[in-house]
Design an enzyme around this catalytic site. Structure first.
Site, mmCIF file in Angstrom:
data_model
loop_
_atom_site.group_PDB
_atom_site.id
_atom_site.type_symbol
_atom_site.label_atom_id
_atom_site.label_comp_id
_atom_site.label_asym_id
_atom_site.label_seq_id
_atom_site.Cartn_x
_atom_site.Cartn_y
_atom_site.Cartn_z
ATOM 1 N N GLY A 202 0.806 -1.199 0.000
ATOM 2 C CA GLY A 202 0.000 0.000 0.000
ATOM 3 C C GLY A 202 0.840 1.250 0.000
ATOM 4 O O GLY A 202 2.074 1.191 0.048
ATOM 5 N N ASP A 203 0.171 2.390 -0.048
ATOM 6 C CA ASP A 203 0.872 3.665 0.010
ATOM 7 C C ASP A 203 0.754 4.252 1.413
ATOM 8 O O ASP A 203 0.093 3.686 2.294
ATOM 9 C CB ASP A 203 0.342 4.627 -1.057
ATOM 10 N N GLY A 204 1.385 5.405 1.607
ATOM 11 C CA GLY A 204 1.376 6.026 2.920
ATOM 12 C C GLY A 204 -0.004 6.425 3.397
ATOM 13 O O GLY A 204 -0.416 6.056 4.507
ATOM 14 N N PRO A 205 -0.783 7.160 2.583
ATOM 15 C CA PRO A 205 -2.115 7.575 3.022
ATOM 16 C C PRO A 205 -3.072 6.408 3.266
ATOM 17 O O PRO A 205 -3.899 6.462 4.180
ATOM 18 C CB PRO A 205 -2.605 8.449 1.862
ATOM 19 N N GLY A 206 -2.966 5.351 2.449
ATOM 20 C CA GLY A 206 -3.922 4.255 2.559
ATOM 21 C C GLY A 206 -3.605 3.236 3.618
ATOM 22 O O GLY A 206 -4.497 2.732 4.321
ATOM 23 N N VAL A 207 -2.320 2.888 3.772
ATOM 24 C CA VAL A 207 -1.922 1.832 4.707
ATOM 25 C C VAL A 207 -0.988 2.354 5.794
ATOM 26 O O VAL A 207 -1.156 2.030 6.971
ATOM 27 C CB VAL A 207 -1.252 0.655 3.954
ATOM 28 N N CYS A 280 20.675 6.565 3.490
ATOM 29 C CA CYS A 280 20.446 7.681 4.405
ATOM 30 C C CYS A 280 21.693 8.049 5.197
ATOM 31 O O CYS A 280 21.812 9.175 5.677
ATOM 32 C CB CYS A 280 19.303 7.351 5.355
ATOM 33 N N GLU A 379 18.861 16.587 2.003
ATOM 34 C CA GLU A 379 19.257 15.237 1.618
ATOM 35 C C GLU A 379 18.934 15.039 0.138
ATOM 36 O O GLU A 379 17.765 15.065 -0.262
ATOM 37 C CB GLU A 379 18.521 14.211 2.472
#
Length: 478
Positions: A202-207, A280, A379
């Site tokens: 899923g994506d951030g908003p959905g899951v 990172c 970054e």
């Protein structure tokens, strides 16, 4: 093209509960769609959390011997699929075949082996006078992982969670979900009890937000950008769950005056360019003594121009960056650096010669950078190094610490006392001396806006454990 339209929940592959929302997975070396995944919803997360809660009742009570045997089976199944995992990473990231096999797939199993070794000797109980201190699994864990080192960032969470008796719901990055699909198959083949490990694409908003905010999740562990990490923490706050974050970085690399300048600069270039700069903790700000500026720039130019760029099977050292959006961002930042007064040593905007297809970036070095320029503050997450001059050691330390981040720092030099003194003054979660190699037992995590908590090795176990004090305890009652 593969259709991967189901999620792994409660020991079975299940279809999404809501209307199918498909997401294309793109091979960044060819720009071709190679797979489709389904994007999940809050309803899928709720089902997975309930499965994890039910499984926690029994899994949290398993013995060290039982969990050790489980990890051994996971390692065995992982090794059976090792080549498949490496191939998936090459496809979803465009990673060179050698990097995908040795570095990317290799570090995933290394986390499993490290967790197994720690588990066998970890003290879950300690008697302090008449008090028994117990370390018990925290509960259901929600994992939100990024695309840049996919098996590393999944397994550095999953392995200690399994070892400590936690259950979990994983959302891998929708940009690099192919290797995570295989990892779920590994868990299933290893006989991980139903509900202990669950995976929803899923994506951030959905899951992602549903995991962070769900009241049935006791800990959310997120790896990604600082911006997204703030959103996760805000979503988690109303349920007062533990939040662990491994976020962005803009790591300094101080080349001391007594260093072998050419050797240190070359090592720094390699560390930045590895994985196309998509790490990172990459040492993207190189601090060099002004007295050795010419030598440092010559070494940087020579080293960067030896970094070949190409498709996974080409033998090139680096591949593309992960997406068109990321490519555009990097191009914009390189141009901003030039516009703000940086000098182009090598590389620059545009694609490398002969690579018109794919999201390839020229290995780039910018000099005459000040620490207030955009390219020194933000970054970039691509194969781009900025070089900053300094006159005194105090100035170098001040520049190194003048950043909102604090994930890692690097120092090169020959005098041991100076190396240690500088290391002690740097505000970073990990300091690497003279380009030292990876230590699987070294805690990984950052200061300031690089996050909170630590992963890797025995320290990581503490993130998944709660302390319980049993007063009035006596040895006979144990």
């Amino acid at each position: 093209m593969k259709d991967l339209l189901k999620f792994y929940i409660n020991g079975a592959w299940v279809a999404p509960q809501e209307t199918l929302r498909a997401h294309d997975v793109v091979d960044p070396s060819t720009e071709a769609v190679v797979a489709r995944i389904a994007l999940g919803s809050a309803a899928d997360v709720d089902t997975a959390v309930k499965a994890a809660q039910a499984a926690f009742t029994s899994f949290s009570q398993t013995t060290v011997a039982e969990r050790s045997a489980l990890l051994e089976r996971v390692i065995e199944e992982y090794m059976k699929r090792y080549a498949d995992i490496a191939a998936a990473i090459s496809m979803e990231m465009g990673a060179p075949a050698a990097l995908a096999k040795t570095g990317q797939a290799g570090i995933g199993v290394a986390h499993l082996k490290t967790a197994l070794a720690v588990l066998k000797s970890y003290a879950f109980e300690e008697v302090r006078g008449t008090t028994l201190l117990r370390k018990e699994p925290i509960g259901v864990c929600g994992f939100i992982t990024p695309w840049n080192w996919p098996t590393n960032q999944v397994m550095c969470k999953v392995a200690p969670a399994l070892a400590t008796g936690c259950t979990m719901v994983l959302k891998p990055s929708e940009m690099a979900p192919l290797s995570a699909q295989i990892l779920a198959e590994v868990m299933d083949a290893a006989g991980v009890p139903a509900g202990v490990f669950n995976m929803i694409n899923g994506d951030g908003p959905g899951v992602g937000s549903a995991i962070a905010s769900h009241p049935g999740i006791d800990l959310v562990s997120f790896t990604g950008s600082t911006r997204a990490g703030i959103a996760v923490a805000q979503a988690a706050a109303p349920t007062v769950k533990r939040v662990h974050q491994e976020l962005g970085g803009k790591s300094p690399n101080i080349i001391l005056p007594d260093a072998d300048i050419a050797k240190a600069v070359t090592g720094g270039i390699r560390a930045v360019m590895n994985n196309s700069g998509q790490s990172c903790n990459a040492p993207t700000r190189m601090l060099v003594p002004n007295a050795f500026k010419a030598e440092a720039l010559a070494a940087a130019k020579a080293a960067a121009e030896k970094v070949t760029v190409g498709a996974p099977d080409s033998g090139a050292i680096i591949g593309p960056v992960v997406s068109k959006a990321q490519w555009n961002k990097i191009q914009g930042l390189i141009q901003t650096g030039l516009d703000e007064g940086a000098t182009l040593v090598t590389g620059g905007v545009g694609k490398p010669e002969g690579l018109d297809k794919g999201y390839f970036v020229k290995p780039t070095v910018l000099a005459d950078v000040t620490n207030q320029m955009t390219v020194a503050r933000e970054e970039i997450f691509g194969p781009v190094l900025v070089i900053i001059g300094y006159d005194t050691l105090d100035e170098a330390v001040a520049i190194a610490n003048d950043t909102p981040y604090g994930l890692a720092a690097y120092i090169s030099g020959t005098d041991t006392a100076t190396l240690h003194s500088v290391a002690n003054r740097l505000r970073a979660g990990q300091v690497i001396l003279n380009n030292a190699g990876v230590d699987m037992m070294a805690p990984f995590g950052g200061f300031k806006q690089s996050g909170n908590g630590r992963e890797w090795g025995d320290v990581a176990f503490g993130e998944f454990l709660e302390a319980k004090a049993v007063l009035g305890h006596s040895p006979a009652a144990a």
